[in-house]
Design a protein around this motif. Structure first.
Motif, PDB file in Angstrom:
ATOM      1  N   HIS A 281      -4.522 -11.113  -8.738  1.00 50.51           N
ATOM      2  CA  HIS A 281      -4.124 -11.020 -10.142  1.00 50.51           C
ATOM      3  C   HIS A 281      -3.043 -12.066 -10.424  1.00 50.51           C
ATOM      4  O   HIS A 281      -2.121 -12.232  -9.619  1.00 50.51           O
ATOM      5  CB  HIS A 281      -3.572  -9.628 -10.457  1.00 50.51           C
ATOM      6  N   PHE A 282      -3.164 -12.727 -11.563  1.00 55.05           N
ATOM      7  CA  PHE A 282      -2.174 -13.758 -11.900  1.00 55.05           C
ATOM      8  C   PHE A 282      -1.816 -13.689 -13.382  1.00 55.05           C
ATOM      9  O   PHE A 282      -2.482 -13.003 -14.176  1.00 55.05           O
ATOM     10  CB  PHE A 282      -2.677 -15.152 -11.504  1.00 55.05           C
ATOM     11  N   TYR A 283      -0.749 -14.398 -13.743  1.00 54.56           N
ATOM     12  CA  TYR A 283      -0.161 -14.276 -15.072  1.00 54.56           C
ATOM     13  C   TYR A 283      -0.850 -15.189 -16.103  1.00 54.56           C
ATOM     14  O   TYR A 283      -1.564 -16.132 -15.741  1.00 54.56           O
ATOM     15  CB  TYR A 283       1.332 -14.591 -15.002  1.00 54.56           C
ATOM     16  N   PRO A 284      -0.611 -14.939 -17.405  1.00 54.10           N
ATOM     17  CA  PRO A 284      -1.283 -15.713 -18.449  1.00 54.10           C
ATOM     18  C   PRO A 284      -0.990 -17.211 -18.432  1.00 54.10           C
ATOM     19  O   PRO A 284      -1.812 -17.997 -18.921  1.00 54.10           O
ATOM     20  CB  PRO A 284      -0.756 -15.072 -19.747  1.00 54.10           C
ATOM     21  N   ASP A 285       0.170 -17.614 -17.908  1.00 52.94           N
ATOM     22  CA  ASP A 285       0.497 -19.039 -17.885  1.00 52.94           C
ATOM     23  C   ASP A 285       0.008 -19.730 -16.623  1.00 52.94           C
ATOM     24  O   ASP A 285       0.396 -20.869 -16.346  1.00 52.94           O
ATOM     25  CB  ASP A 285       2.006 -19.245 -18.050  1.00 52.94           C
ATOM     26  N   GLU A 286      -0.870 -19.069 -15.860  1.00 55.29           N
ATOM     27  CA  GLU A 286      -1.455 -19.656 -14.662  1.00 55.29           C
ATOM     28  C   GLU A 286      -2.974 -19.724 -14.819  1.00 55.29           C
ATOM     29  O   GLU A 286      -3.570 -18.926 -15.528  1.00 55.29           O
ATOM     30  CB  GLU A 286      -1.124 -18.810 -13.428  1.00 55.29           C
ATOM     31  N   THR A 287      -3.582 -20.681 -14.136  1.00 60.31           N
ATOM     32  CA  THR A 287      -5.038 -20.768 -14.117  1.00 60.31           C
ATOM     33  C   THR A 287      -5.546 -20.336 -12.754  1.00 60.31           C
ATOM     34  O   THR A 287      -4.807 -20.357 -11.762  1.00 60.31           O
ATOM     35  CB  THR A 287      -5.518 -22.199 -14.386  1.00 60.31           C
ATOM     36  N   HIS A 288      -6.816 -19.962 -12.708  1.00 60.10           N
ATOM     37  CA  HIS A 288      -7.361 -19.578 -11.405  1.00 60.10           C
ATOM     38  C   HIS A 288      -7.431 -20.785 -10.466  1.00 60.10           C
ATOM     39  O   HIS A 288      -7.358 -20.630  -9.253  1.00 60.10           O
ATOM     40  CB  HIS A 288      -8.726 -18.895 -11.548  1.00 60.10           C
ATOM     41  N   GLU A 289      -7.532 -21.995 -11.022  1.00 63.45           N
ATOM     42  CA  GLU A 289      -7.490 -23.180 -10.164  1.00 63.45           C
ATOM     43  C   GLU A 289      -6.114 -23.317  -9.496  1.00 63.45           C
ATOM     44  O   GLU A 289      -6.030 -23.665  -8.303  1.00 63.45           O
ATOM     45  CB  GLU A 289      -7.802 -24.441 -10.978  1.00 63.45           C
ATOM     46  N   ASP A 290      -5.044 -23.014 -10.252  1.00 57.72           N
ATOM     47  CA  ASP A 290      -3.696 -23.033  -9.664  1.00 57.72           C
ATOM     48  C   ASP A 290      -3.591 -22.031  -8.524  1.00 57.72           C
ATOM     49  O   ASP A 290      -3.044 -22.334  -7.455  1.00 57.72           O
ATOM     50  CB  ASP A 290      -2.644 -22.661 -10.725  1.00 57.72           C
ATOM     51  N   ILE A 291      -4.115 -20.842  -8.754  1.00 55.25           N
ATOM     52  CA  ILE A 291      -4.010 -19.771  -7.761  1.00 55.25           C
ATOM     53  C   ILE A 291      -4.789 -20.120  -6.499  1.00 55.25           C
ATOM     54  O   ILE A 291      -4.323 -19.882  -5.373  1.00 55.25           O
ATOM     55  CB  ILE A 291      -4.513 -18.446  -8.376  1.00 55.25           C
ATOM     56  N   ILE A 292      -5.969 -20.679  -6.661  1.00 55.49           N
ATOM     57  CA  ILE A 292      -6.764 -21.087  -5.500  1.00 55.49           C
ATOM     58  C   ILE A 292      -5.982 -22.061  -4.637  1.00 55.49           C
ATOM     59  O   ILE A 292      -5.920 -21.924  -3.407  1.00 55.49           O
ATOM     60  CB  ILE A 292      -8.102 -21.708  -5.959  1.00 55.49           C
ATOM     61  N   ARG A 293      -5.364 -23.044  -5.278  1.00 54.08           N
ATOM     62  CA  ARG A 293      -4.590 -24.047  -4.507  1.00 54.08           C
ATOM     63  C   ARG A 293      -3.425 -23.391  -3.779  1.00 54.08           C
ATOM     64  O   ARG A 293      -3.158 -23.706  -2.614  1.00 54.08           O
ATOM     65  CB  ARG A 293      -4.102 -25.154  -5.445  1.00 54.08           C
ATOM     66  N   GLU A 294      -2.719 -22.480  -4.460  1.00 50.88           N
ATOM     67  CA  GLU A 294      -1.566 -21.822  -3.838  1.00 50.88           C
ATOM     68  C   GLU A 294      -1.960 -20.995  -2.621  1.00 50.88           C
ATOM     69  O   GLU A 294      -1.329 -21.063  -1.564  1.00 50.88           O
ATOM     70  CB  GLU A 294      -0.857 -20.925  -4.856  1.00 50.88           C
ATOM     71  N   VAL A 295      -3.009 -20.181  -2.784  1.00 54.27           N
ATOM     72  CA  VAL A 295      -3.422 -19.306  -1.688  1.00 54.27           C
ATOM     73  C   VAL A 295      -3.938 -20.135  -0.513  1.00 54.27           C
ATOM     74  O   VAL A 295      -3.554 -19.902   0.648  1.00 54.27           O
ATOM     75  CB  VAL A 295      -4.489 -18.302  -2.165  1.00 54.27           C
ATOM     76  N   GLU A 296      -4.799 -21.081  -0.787  1.00 49.12           N
ATOM     77  CA  GLU A 296      -5.359 -21.875   0.303  1.00 49.12           C
ATOM     78  C   GLU A 296      -4.277 -22.651   1.044  1.00 49.12           C
ATOM     79  O   GLU A 296      -4.285 -22.713   2.286  1.00 49.12           O
ATOM     80  CB  GLU A 296      -6.422 -22.828  -0.236  1.00 49.12           C
ATOM     81  N   ASP A 297      -3.353 -23.240   0.316  1.00 48.65           N
ATOM     82  CA  ASP A 297      -2.290 -24.004   0.971  1.00 48.65           C
ATOM     83  C   ASP A 297      -1.457 -23.103   1.873  1.00 48.65           C
ATOM     84  O   ASP A 297      -1.143 -23.463   3.020  1.00 48.65           O
ATOM     85  CB  ASP A 297      -1.404 -24.663  -0.084  1.00 48.65           C
ATOM     86  N   HIS A 298      -1.108 -21.906   1.374  1.00 50.37           N
ATOM     87  CA  HIS A 298      -0.266 -21.001   2.164  1.00 50.37           C
ATOM     88  C   HIS A 298      -0.989 -20.521   3.418  1.00 50.37           C
ATOM     89  O   HIS A 298      -0.408 -20.508   4.521  1.00 50.37           O
ATOM     90  CB  HIS A 298       0.144 -19.806   1.303  1.00 50.37           C
ATOM     91  N   VAL A 299      -2.243 -20.128   3.280  1.00 51.37           N
ATOM     92  CA  VAL A 299      -2.999 -19.625   4.433  1.00 51.37           C
ATOM     93  C   VAL A 299      -3.240 -20.737   5.447  1.00 51.37           C
ATOM     94  O   VAL A 299      -3.139 -20.522   6.666  1.00 51.37           O
ATOM     95  CB  VAL A 299      -4.324 -18.995   3.969  1.00 51.37           C
ATOM     96  N   ARG A 300      -3.539 -21.922   4.980  1.00 53.45           N
ATOM     97  CA  ARG A 300      -3.777 -23.032   5.907  1.00 53.45           C
ATOM     98  C   ARG A 300      -2.515 -23.378   6.694  1.00 53.45           C
ATOM     99  O   ARG A 300      -2.583 -23.729   7.883  1.00 53.45           O
ATOM    100  CB  ARG A 300      -4.282 -24.252   5.144  1.00 53.45           C
ATOM    101  N   ARG A 301      -1.368 -23.297   6.028  1.00 56.12           N
ATOM    102  CA  ARG A 301      -0.111 -23.568   6.753  1.00 56.12           C
ATOM    103  C   ARG A 301       0.132 -22.506   7.826  1.00 56.12           C
ATOM    104  O   ARG A 301       0.585 -22.825   8.928  1.00 56.12           O
ATOM    105  CB  ARG A 301       1.058 -23.604   5.765  1.00 56.12           C
ATOM    106  N   ALA A 302      -0.182 -21.239   7.503  1.00 55.61           N
ATOM    107  CA  ALA A 302      -0.029 -20.186   8.500  1.00 55.61           C
ATOM    108  C   ALA A 302      -1.008 -20.391   9.647  1.00 55.61           C
ATOM    109  O   ALA A 302      -0.669 -20.191  10.822  1.00 55.61           O
ATOM    110  CB  ALA A 302      -0.258 -18.827   7.843  1.00 55.61           C
ATOM    111  N   ALA A 303      -2.222 -20.798   9.335  1.00 57.20           N
ATOM    112  CA  ALA A 303      -3.222 -21.033  10.376  1.00 57.20           C
ATOM    113  C   ALA A 303      -2.820 -22.199  11.271  1.00 57.20           C
ATOM    114  O   ALA A 303      -3.075 -22.182  12.488  1.00 57.20           O
ATOM    115  CB  ALA A 303      -4.581 -21.299   9.737  1.00 57.20           C
ATOM    116  N   ALA A 304      -2.181 -23.212  10.703  1.00 56.42           N
ATOM    117  CA  ALA A 304      -1.785 -24.388  11.484  1.00 56.42           C
ATOM    118  C   ALA A 304      -0.736 -24.045  12.529  1.00 56.42           C
ATOM    119  O   ALA A 304      -0.558 -24.795  13.502  1.00 56.42           O
ATOM    120  CB  ALA A 304      -1.268 -25.472  10.549  1.00 56.42           C
ATOM    121  N   ALA A 305      -0.048 -22.926  12.354  1.00 59.73           N
ATOM    122  CA  ALA A 305       0.974 -22.512  13.318  1.00 59.73           C
ATOM    123  C   ALA A 305       0.380 -21.707  14.477  1.00 59.73           C
ATOM    124  O   ALA A 305       1.093 -21.363  15.415  1.00 59.73           O
ATOM    125  CB  ALA A 305       2.044 -21.673  12.613  1.00 59.73           C
TER     126      ALA A 305
END
Length: 422
Positions: A281-305
């Motif tokens: 779930h995300f806020y009205p001033d965000e797009t689902h494209e923004d959310i996809i980038r945020e989640v993928e970047d965070h998970v990939r950084r965790a996976a890289a460790a």
């Protein structure tokens, strides 16, 4: 105009009769693929009111219906889309219902009962009735009016997106979904699949060699590695709770739900694949494209460790056009432009009709309205019915709300579609 508004009140039984016809069609979704008869009713009604009707199949058994009535001076005056979905929430075991779910019934409390009266066949019927009253009283609109009865909203199926992709657009969109006569924007929702997969399948007897010193096998259980992904998502969710907010929403509305997990093949093997289905779930001033980038970047950084995930990173699949067909959905967000001339005219129409100030806020739910915003079409959610009754046993609506809604829509149509383009 006053005679039109009076006629809506005096002939309200015709509105309820139309609603009764729609409620009698069990367009529950899921399973869906059952809207032909209901959409035929809508299409015939639109044709009788002078609309050019476009009907096409989105999924077999589920057609979109869009009627367009050209304005008398459409090049110079504002256009409007009225949008609503014909599908309703599933009923399942109806033994808890006091009244039959697919027969419009007046309860002892004066409310109308039936599946869809609040969400949202009540709004479809009332909108059509408002248009009928304008038509019968010879009130012309100079701008174009499009009426969209779409499929699939209840199962995340992109009926509204299909209408936009077919080329339907306007200066403003009125999404008549359940809002208790409040004028609303919304946050968004997207689902996604995160998959971890091993290139080899190892027997359970190999487990000691992948987890103990000196085993010399660079392997892993995909289920155990998914636990690291889930932990990283929880960290991101907590970060959002601290760093993100939006007026009209309580704290912590931006969430990541690990909803479904699937993995492993047999107790005799190490899990070589694990898939996680998440809802974000995300806020009205965000797009689902923004959310996809945020989640993928965070998970990939965790996976890289992680030494194994670094070599076998998670794979992502986002959204989808159907929870039934693809097990995926997107509801884009809608940030209201509170100074938009159409919203101001809608507020004025409501206030003139009721004598009460309009309430402009944010929906705690999601609707198809976000697809219009995503396409660059300004929009608002405004409809009768309370969310507490939508999807509920003994779904009901106040008939007075249906009448007030129809009168407000009639006022708004005449004002907005007779507004000259700058």
């Amino acid at each position: 105009m006053e005679h039109v508004l009076a006629a809506i009140e005096e002939r309200r039984e015709e509105l309820f009769s139309l609603l009764s016809e729609l409620i009698a069609q069990p367009t529950v979704s899921p399973p869906a693929r059952n809207s032909d008869k209901a959409q035929t009713l809508v299409a015939e009604k639109l044709q009788a009111l002078g609309f050019e009707v476009d009907r096409w199949t989105v999924f077999p058994g589920d057609d979109n219906v869009v009627g367009v009535k050209k304005g008398t001076d459409f090049r110079n005056y504002k256009s409007l889309i009225i949008n609503g979905h014909i599908d309703v929430a599933e009923v399942g075991d109806d033994s808890g219902w006091t009244y039959p779910p697919f027969a419009l019934t007046k309860g002892g409390d004066g409310r109308w009962y039936g599946r869809g009266v609040a969400d949202m066949k009540g709004a479809l019927a009332a909108s059509l009735f408002a248009i009928q009253m304008l038509h019968e009283h010879g009130i012309e609109l100079k701008g174009d009016l499009a009426f969209q009865s779409v499929i699939g909203e209840e199962a995340g199926e992109a009926g509204t997106l299909a209408a936009i992709e077919r080329g339907y657009s306007a200066d403003y969109a009125l999404v008549v979904d359940t809002s208790d006569l409040q004028m609303q924007g919304q946050g968004g929702v997207i689902t996604g699949w995160i998959t971890i997969e091993s290139p080899v399948t190892l027997h359970d007897g190999m487990r000691s060699r992948i987890i103990h010193a000196g085993g010399k096998v660079h392997g892993a259980s995909a289920i155990e590695k998914m636990m690291k992904v889930i932990a990283s998502l929880q960290d991101l969710e907590r970060h959002w709770a601290v760093m993100k907010s939006y007026p009209g929403f309580p704290p912590g509305m931006s969430t990541i739900n690990p909803a479904v997990i699937e993995g492993g093949r047999h107790a005799a093997f190490l899990a070589d694949r694990c898939a996680l289905w998440i809802t974000v779930h995300f806020y009205p001033d965000e797009t689902h494209e923004d959310i996809i980038r945020e989640v993928e970047d965070h998970v990939r950084r965790a996976a890289a460790a992680d030494p194994w995930l670094r070599d076998h990173p998670p794979v992502f699949r986002w959204g989808g056009r159907s929870m039934i067909e693809e097990r995926g959905e997107i509801f884009p967000s809608l940030e209201l432009d509170k100074e938009h001339p159409a919203l101001l005219k809608l507020q004025a129409a409501f206030e003139k009709q009721t004598g009460r100030p309009a309430v402009v806020n944010m929906s705690p739910s999601v609707t198809d309205a976000g697809w219009f915003a995503h396409a660059g079409i300004p929009a608002v959610i405004f409809g009768p019915g309370e969310l507490s009754h939508a999807h509920a046993v003994n779904e009901s609506v106040d008939p007075k709300q249906l009448v007030v809604f129809a009168q407000t829509v009639a006022r708004f149509l005449v004002d907005w579609c007779n507004t000259k383009r700058e």
